[in-house]
Write an enzyme that holds these catalytic residues in place. Sequence first.
Site, mmCIF file in Angstrom:
data_model
loop_
_atom_site.group_PDB
_atom_site.id
_atom_site.type_symbol
_atom_site.label_atom_id
_atom_site.label_comp_id
_atom_site.label_asym_id
_atom_site.label_seq_id
_atom_site.Cartn_x
_atom_site.Cartn_y
_atom_site.Cartn_z
ATOM 1 N N LYS A 96 0.862 -1.182 0.000
ATOM 2 C CA LYS A 96 0.000 0.000 0.000
ATOM 3 C C LYS A 96 0.897 1.230 0.000
ATOM 4 O O LYS A 96 1.666 1.429 0.945
ATOM 5 C CB LYS A 96 -0.883 -0.016 1.246
ATOM 6 C CG LYS A 96 -1.899 1.109 1.321
ATOM 7 C CD LYS A 96 -2.930 0.792 2.379
ATOM 8 C CE LYS A 96 -3.883 1.934 2.633
ATOM 9 N NZ LYS A 96 -4.860 1.582 3.684
ATOM 10 N N ARG A 159 0.720 -5.502 3.311
ATOM 11 C CA ARG A 159 -0.415 -6.157 3.952
ATOM 12 C C ARG A 159 -0.477 -7.610 3.514
ATOM 13 O O ARG A 159 -0.094 -7.933 2.386
ATOM 14 C CB ARG A 159 -1.727 -5.522 3.473
ATOM 15 C CG ARG A 159 -2.029 -4.197 4.044
ATOM 16 C CD ARG A 159 -3.476 -3.866 3.803
ATOM 17 N NE ARG A 159 -3.757 -3.632 2.389
ATOM 18 C CZ ARG A 159 -4.734 -2.838 1.973
ATOM 19 N NH1 ARG A 159 -5.512 -2.229 2.839
ATOM 20 N NH2 ARG A 159 -4.949 -2.654 0.695
ATOM 21 N N ARG A 166 -13.084 -7.296 -1.975
ATOM 22 C CA ARG A 166 -14.049 -6.466 -1.225
ATOM 23 C C ARG A 166 -15.440 -6.597 -1.824
ATOM 24 O O ARG A 166 -15.574 -7.009 -2.982
ATOM 25 C CB ARG A 166 -13.609 -4.991 -1.332
ATOM 26 C CG ARG A 166 -12.207 -4.739 -0.822
ATOM 27 C CD ARG A 166 -11.454 -3.762 -1.742
ATOM 28 N NE ARG A 166 -10.037 -3.691 -1.379
ATOM 29 C CZ ARG A 166 -9.551 -2.909 -0.423
ATOM 30 N NH1 ARG A 166 -10.350 -2.096 0.214
ATOM 31 N NH2 ARG A 166 -8.279 -2.931 -0.121
ATOM 32 N N ASP A 234 -16.471 -0.577 -0.328
ATOM 33 C CA ASP A 234 -15.166 -0.938 -0.899
ATOM 34 C C ASP A 234 -14.154 -1.240 0.208
ATOM 35 O O ASP A 234 -13.047 -1.680 -0.075
ATOM 36 C CB ASP A 234 -14.630 0.169 -1.816
ATOM 37 C CG ASP A 234 -14.699 1.545 -1.170
ATOM 38 O OD1 ASP A 234 -15.808 1.973 -0.830
ATOM 39 O OD2 ASP A 234 -13.643 2.175 -0.992
HETATM 40 P P1 AMP Z 1 -9.633 4.703 1.137
HETATM 41 O O1 AMP Z 1 -10.465 5.808 1.694
HETATM 42 O O2 AMP Z 1 -8.202 4.744 1.595
HETATM 43 O O3 AMP Z 1 -10.245 3.358 1.355
HETATM 44 O O4 AMP Z 1 -9.562 4.959 -0.417
HETATM 45 C C1 AMP Z 1 -10.679 5.056 -1.259
HETATM 46 C C2 AMP Z 1 -10.245 4.899 -2.692
HETATM 47 O O5 AMP Z 1 -9.339 5.939 -3.046
HETATM 48 C C3 AMP Z 1 -9.531 3.600 -2.991
HETATM 49 O O6 AMP Z 1 -9.917 3.169 -4.250
HETATM 50 C C4 AMP Z 1 -8.074 3.981 -2.937
HETATM 51 O O7 AMP Z 1 -7.287 3.139 -3.730
HETATM 52 C C5 AMP Z 1 -8.101 5.402 -3.468
HETATM 53 N N1 AMP Z 1 -7.011 6.228 -2.924
HETATM 54 C C6 AMP Z 1 -6.913 6.749 -1.689
HETATM 55 N N2 AMP Z 1 -5.787 7.457 -1.550
HETATM 56 C C7 AMP Z 1 -5.135 7.383 -2.726
HETATM 57 C C8 AMP Z 1 -3.902 7.906 -3.229
HETATM 58 N N3 AMP Z 1 -3.103 8.656 -2.470
HETATM 59 N N4 AMP Z 1 -3.584 7.618 -4.487
HETATM 60 C C9 AMP Z 1 -4.381 6.876 -5.269
HETATM 61 N N5 AMP Z 1 -5.532 6.376 -4.873
HETATM 62 C C10 AMP Z 1 -5.926 6.605 -3.616
HETATM 63 MG MG MG Z 2 -10.310 1.603 0.821
#
Ligand code: AMP
Ligand code: MG
Length: 457
Positions: A96, A159, A166, A234
């Site tokens: 990640k 991880r 999901r 998700d």
């Molecule tokens: P999360 O809130 O971390 O579960 O992220 C929600 C979505 O946004 C997921 O599809 C992540 O892969 C994407 N995401 C979150 N942060 C980033 C980032 N810095 N770069 C690319 N995708 C991100």
């Molecule tokens: Mg997520």
Amino acid sequence: MLDFATLSRDFFSDIDTQPLKQPFLIHKNQALQDKLKLSIKGNELLNIASGEKKFQHTQPIASIYAGHQFGHFVPQLGDGRSCLIGQFQGIELSLKGAGQTPYSRGADGRAVLRSSIREYLCSIAMKGLNIPTTEVLTLVGSHSEVYRESIETGAIVMRTALSHIRFGHFELFASRGQTSQVKQLVDFVIEHYYQHCQGENQYVDFFNEVVQKMAIMIAHWQAQGFAHGVMNTDNMSILGLTIDYGPFGFLEAYNPQFICNHSDHEGRYAFNQQPNVALWNLSRLADSLSGLINAKQAKSVLDKYQNYLVESYSALMRQKFGLCEKDKQDNVLITQFFDILYQHKKDYTNSLRQLSDVDKLTIDIDFNDWIELYDKRISQENNRNRISMMNSVNPNYILRNYLAEVAIRKAEDNKDYTEIKILFDLLSKPFEVHQDMESYTYEAPDWAQGLAVSCSS
Ligand code: AMP
Ligand code: MG
């Protein structure tokens, strides 16, 4: 070789990981590495954990999914900053923060050090509490700059889980009307993780097990005072694992309406909403499976959720209160205890831990009347194992936000990672009393009262 990559190309894209600048290993979960019998060390481990080198020549992939975020359907998300880099003994390895993927949606694909420390520590804390979770093997820091509200440094956690699939994976194909892909994915999941679901009812049986696993996970969250913070579909694992640690929090001063995520203005994911939200999320999964199980079947399975949850939660609570036999009055006794916690802003974890040492609790005038009732109740049973039973479910140590914050500040400001190691050791065995570590059971000091965590990570 990744089992996930045997699915058709609709499910994922090949990617190149983008290594961090001057990466260094901050900490690794040795017990997990031993359990996996994964004998890579030193530079080789760092090279893999920082995205520099492939794991056993496996092609890294990012998967595509969708999801309901704060109740609204987002048609396409995906592994925007995570990727699968390999599989070992049936366990998937995922990085990640190893850079952009086709699903990054304009974001940088990175994870900052502070959020990686939080994920690293919380996943071991959950494991220590016997809560189903993804587990982190390594925490890598770097000199790469990452731009958030300020300039921070990039980090990567590796991880591990049997699967990182999901609910959102199913939702993506269902929303596009691609029913054969939904079936392909369900068949894949059954074949690899729910093998015993066979025969003509296999899809209903599979869904039933997912519902049950989710109920058990939520029962553990509620019993141990864990708030996830972003229960979007998700972020819901098809294996009922706690996944995607972001703005989570543990209950401290007891408040069932606790909202850990500063960005959750409406309290959709407040602590006491989690059981309902999980059911709502399961209903969205049922919608996605509508080509395989009909509405009546789905409803009859969803109707069982409440029982699974109550059964698991009650069993945990009885243990926490040191009760073996069932007594009709127990619910009242337990509710009264929580009322006292709420009224007097008592610490959830510490109050429960002190229950096994009633002498400690009786010092506290607020508990006096209640203790009399409780004493009467436990003398009914006269269970000699009561204290050890209680201490095996009431932790001494939880990942309080301020403890994580101290570890983060030391790491960010002084490159001092000793606090991470200390917390890791405490949290991996939270039910034991660690010598000279009492201060780690203390409630948040004044400086930490206003700490807020948000989705920024
Ligand atoms: P999360 O809130 O971390 O579960 O992220 C929600 C979505 O946004 C997921 O599809 C992540 O892969 C994407 N995401 C979150 N942060 C980033 C980032 N810095 N770069 C690319 N995708 C991100
Ligand atoms: Mg997520």
